[in-house]
Motif scaffolding. Structure first.
Motif, PDB file in Angstrom:
ATOM      1  N   ILE A   1       0.816  -1.213   0.000  1.00  0.00           N
ATOM      2  CA  ILE A   1       0.000   0.000   0.000  1.00  0.00           C
ATOM      3  C   ILE A   1       0.855   1.270   0.000  1.00  0.00           C
ATOM      4  O   ILE A   1       0.323   2.376   0.109  1.00  0.00           O
ATOM      5  N   GLY A   2       2.176   1.104  -0.147  1.00  0.00           N
ATOM      6  CA  GLY A   2       3.044   2.259  -0.348  1.00  0.00           C
ATOM      7  C   GLY A   2       3.504   2.975   0.904  1.00  0.00           C
ATOM      8  O   GLY A   2       4.000   4.091   0.832  1.00  0.00           O
ATOM      9  N   LEU A   3       3.364   2.330   2.061  1.00  0.00           N
ATOM     10  CA  LEU A   3       3.788   2.977   3.297  1.00  0.00           C
ATOM     11  C   LEU A   3       5.189   2.575   3.737  1.00  0.00           C
ATOM     12  O   LEU A   3       5.796   3.249   4.573  1.00  0.00           O
ATOM     13  N   VAL A   4       5.688   1.477   3.180  1.00  0.00           N
ATOM     14  CA  VAL A   4       7.004   0.958   3.571  1.00  0.00           C
ATOM     15  C   VAL A   4       7.760   0.500   2.329  1.00  0.00           C
ATOM     16  O   VAL A   4       7.158  -0.037   1.399  1.00  0.00           O
ATOM     17  N   ASP A   5       9.047   0.752   2.325  1.00  0.00           N
ATOM     18  CA  ASP A   5       9.926   0.289   1.245  1.00  0.00           C
ATOM     19  C   ASP A   5      10.885  -0.737   1.838  1.00  0.00           C
ATOM     20  O   ASP A   5      11.658  -0.409   2.752  1.00  0.00           O
ATOM     21  N   VAL A   6      10.821  -1.975   1.352  1.00  0.00           N
ATOM     22  CA  VAL A   6      11.696  -3.041   1.851  1.00  0.00           C
ATOM     23  C   VAL A   6      12.953  -3.084   0.991  1.00  0.00           C
ATOM     24  O   VAL A   6      12.881  -3.343  -0.205  1.00  0.00           O
ATOM     25  N   ARG A   7      14.076  -2.811   1.603  1.00  0.00           N
ATOM     26  CA  ARG A   7      15.359  -2.806   0.896  1.00  0.00           C
ATOM     27  C   ARG A   7      16.197  -3.972   1.407  1.00  0.00           C
ATOM     28  O   ARG A   7      16.653  -3.964   2.551  1.00  0.00           O
ATOM     29  N   HIS A   8      16.344  -4.961   0.562  1.00  0.00           N
ATOM     30  CA  HIS A   8      17.045  -6.178   0.969  1.00  0.00           C
ATOM     31  C   HIS A   8      18.472  -5.849   1.405  1.00  0.00           C
ATOM     32  O   HIS A   8      19.217  -5.192   0.700  1.00  0.00           O
ATOM     33  N   GLY A   9      18.796  -6.319   2.602  1.00  0.00           N
ATOM     34  CA  GLY A   9      20.121  -6.083   3.141  1.00  0.00           C
ATOM     35  C   GLY A   9      20.229  -4.798   3.934  1.00  0.00           C
ATOM     36  O   GLY A   9      21.228  -4.574   4.624  1.00  0.00           O
ATOM     37  N   ALA A  10      19.222  -3.927   3.841  1.00  0.00           N
ATOM     38  CA  ALA A  10      19.275  -2.646   4.542  1.00  0.00           C
ATOM     39  C   ALA A  10      18.150  -2.481   5.551  1.00  0.00           C
ATOM     40  O   ALA A  10      18.277  -1.738   6.518  1.00  0.00           O
ATOM     41  N   GLY A  11      17.033  -3.165   5.333  1.00  0.00           N
ATOM     42  CA  GLY A  11      15.907  -3.046   6.242  1.00  0.00           C
ATOM     43  C   GLY A  11      14.668  -2.495   5.567  1.00  0.00           C
ATOM     44  O   GLY A  11      14.607  -2.373   4.343  1.00  0.00           O
ATOM     45  N   SER A  12      13.677  -2.152   6.360  1.00  0.00           N
ATOM     46  CA  SER A  12      12.422  -1.592   5.859  1.00  0.00           C
ATOM     47  C   SER A  12      12.313  -0.149   6.317  1.00  0.00           C
ATOM     48  O   SER A  12      12.568   0.160   7.485  1.00  0.00           O
ATOM     49  N   PHE A  13      11.910   0.724   5.391  1.00  0.00           N
ATOM     50  CA  PHE A  13      11.879   2.156   5.662  1.00  0.00           C
ATOM     51  C   PHE A  13      10.483   2.726   5.414  1.00  0.00           C
ATOM     52  O   PHE A  13       9.791   2.324   4.476  1.00  0.00           O
ATOM     53  N   VAL A  14      10.100   3.690   6.246  1.00  0.00           N
ATOM     54  CA  VAL A  14       8.816   4.361   6.088  1.00  0.00           C
ATOM     55  C   VAL A  14       8.873   5.249   4.846  1.00  0.00           C
ATOM     56  O   VAL A  14       9.801   6.032   4.669  1.00  0.00           O
ATOM     57  N   THR A  15       7.875   5.100   3.969  1.00  0.00           N
ATOM     58  CA  THR A  15       7.810   5.908   2.741  1.00  0.00           C
ATOM     59  C   THR A  15       6.407   6.494   2.612  1.00  0.00           C
ATOM     60  O   THR A  15       5.671   6.169   1.679  1.00  0.00           O
ATOM     61  N   ALA A  16       6.056   7.338   3.561  1.00  0.00           N
ATOM     62  CA  ALA A  16       4.702   7.903   3.577  1.00  0.00           C
ATOM     63  C   ALA A  16       4.623   9.116   2.657  1.00  0.00           C
ATOM     64  O   ALA A  16       4.479  10.252   3.094  1.00  0.00           O
ATOM     65  N   GLU A  17       4.729   8.879   1.347  1.00  0.00           N
ATOM     66  CA  GLU A  17       4.644   9.930   0.355  1.00  0.00           C
ATOM     67  C   GLU A  17       3.240   9.969  -0.233  1.00  0.00           C
ATOM     68  O   GLU A  17       2.738   8.942  -0.716  1.00  0.00           O
ATOM     69  N   PRO A  18       2.569  11.124  -0.223  1.00  0.00           N
ATOM     70  CA  PRO A  18       1.209  11.202  -0.772  1.00  0.00           C
ATOM     71  C   PRO A  18       1.112  10.701  -2.208  1.00  0.00           C
ATOM     72  O   PRO A  18       0.164  10.000  -2.569  1.00  0.00           O
ATOM     73  N   ASP A  19       2.100  11.056  -3.052  1.00  0.00           N
ATOM     74  CA  ASP A  19       2.058  10.626  -4.445  1.00  0.00           C
ATOM     75  C   ASP A  19       2.018   9.105  -4.557  1.00  0.00           C
ATOM     76  O   ASP A  19       1.267   8.543  -5.357  1.00  0.00           O
ATOM     77  N   THR A  20       2.837   8.443  -3.751  1.00  0.00           N
ATOM     78  CA  THR A  20       2.914   6.989  -3.814  1.00  0.00           C
ATOM     79  C   THR A  20       1.623   6.340  -3.334  1.00  0.00           C
ATOM     80  O   THR A  20       1.083   5.432  -3.982  1.00  0.00           O
ATOM     81  N   MET A  21       1.106   6.816  -2.203  1.00  0.00           N
ATOM     82  CA  MET A  21      -0.106   6.216  -1.645  1.00  0.00           C
ATOM     83  C   MET A  21      -1.301   6.411  -2.573  1.00  0.00           C
ATOM     84  O   MET A  21      -2.051   5.475  -2.853  1.00  0.00           O
TER      85      MET A  21
END
Length: 268
Positions: free
Chosen positions: A69-89
């Motif tokens: 749903i565009g709230l988190v970006d999973v980056r393999h080897g780095a972790g999961s990051f919050v991506t609360a961008e209106p455009d993406t959601m």
């Protein structure tokens, strides 16, 4: 760049019924409230599992949903990051509807026209003189079109500027996404030929300038009429190219083509 891991706060043990859904709801609320800030790294899987009293598999399932749903970006080897961008959601929601419902070009272009109509009316009320001058400058850059890539960026800039000077936080991401897709649709249906692109994008110059003049007049009624005329003519030009007829034969409503454009826009 180093990222600070967000604090998840006191433990919140979750009941066994629909566990993953409850975790998704809790994390989503924390993200949307700003408790988990945009750009922050989520706590590690083990820490989240201990915090909620669940297994690592349940946490992975929850994070996958948040990513979808565009709230988190999973980056393999780095972790999961919050991506609360209106455009993406907003973009992911619209893209999903386009794919599920087979929404076609007329619906997408019509929606953009309606949103632009409201944006233009809001601009007549709320934009500063300097902001309206910047809209005119963006339109004037499109007076002569001799390069597809340059015109693509200039056209995006003009259409985005219209929504930005409305000062409506919801209109901006909606218009930005749909305007970008309209530009890409116009390029795709021009077959990548400069002559067709000049006919479509160049043919709208008088309508763009009329729209600017309507906003400058500070008349919401005049702005609405100018946008309606611009939107109708844009749709007729975009959907009347020789390439459009070829694409329509295989994809009558352009739904598959549009779904791909939405997906590419979000991935980019």
């Amino acid at each position: 760049m180093a990222h600070e891991t967000a604090s998840i706060g006191p433990d919140r043990r979750i009941g066994r019924s629909r566990v993953a859904d409850q975790i998704v709801d809790d994390l989503r609320e924390r993200i949307l409230s700003g408790e988990l800030a945009n750009g922050a790294r989520l706590p590690a899987e083990r820490e989240l599992a201990e915090h909620y009293g669940v297994s690592g598999a349940t946490i992975r399932e929850s994070v996958r949903v948040l990513a979808t749903i565009g709230l988190v970006d999973v980056r393999h080897g780095a972790g999961s990051f919050v991506t609360a961008e209106p455009d993406t959601m907003i973009g992911m929601s619209i893209a999903s509807v386009v794919r599920l419902e087979g929404v076609g070009a007329h619906e997408v272009l019509g929606l953009l026209g309606a949103l632009n109509r409201h944006a233009a009316q809001e601009a007549t009320r709320h934009a500063t003189d300097e902001e309206i001058a910047s809209l005119r400058a963006a339109a004037e850059k499109l007076a002569a079109i001799d390069d597809i890539d340059t015109a693509r960026e200039d056209l995006r800039a003009f259409m985005r500027r219209m929504s930005e000077i409305s000062h409506n936080a919801l209109l901006v991401p909606l218009c930005r996404l749909l305007a970008d897709v309209q530009v890409e649709l116009a390029i795709e249906l021009s077959g990548g030929r400069l002559t067709e692109w000049m006919r479509v994008a160049g043919g709208l110059h008088e309508h763009r300038m009329a729209l600017v003049e309507a906003v400058e007049s500070r008349s919401p009624e005049r702005a609405a009429e100018a946008v309606d005329a611009h939107s109708a003519y844009a749709a007729s030009l975009i959907l009347s190219t020789p390439q459009a007829k070829k694409v329509q034969a295989a994809d009558p409503g352009y739904a598959r083509l549009l779904a791909g454009m939405f997906t590419a826009r979000l991935a980019g």
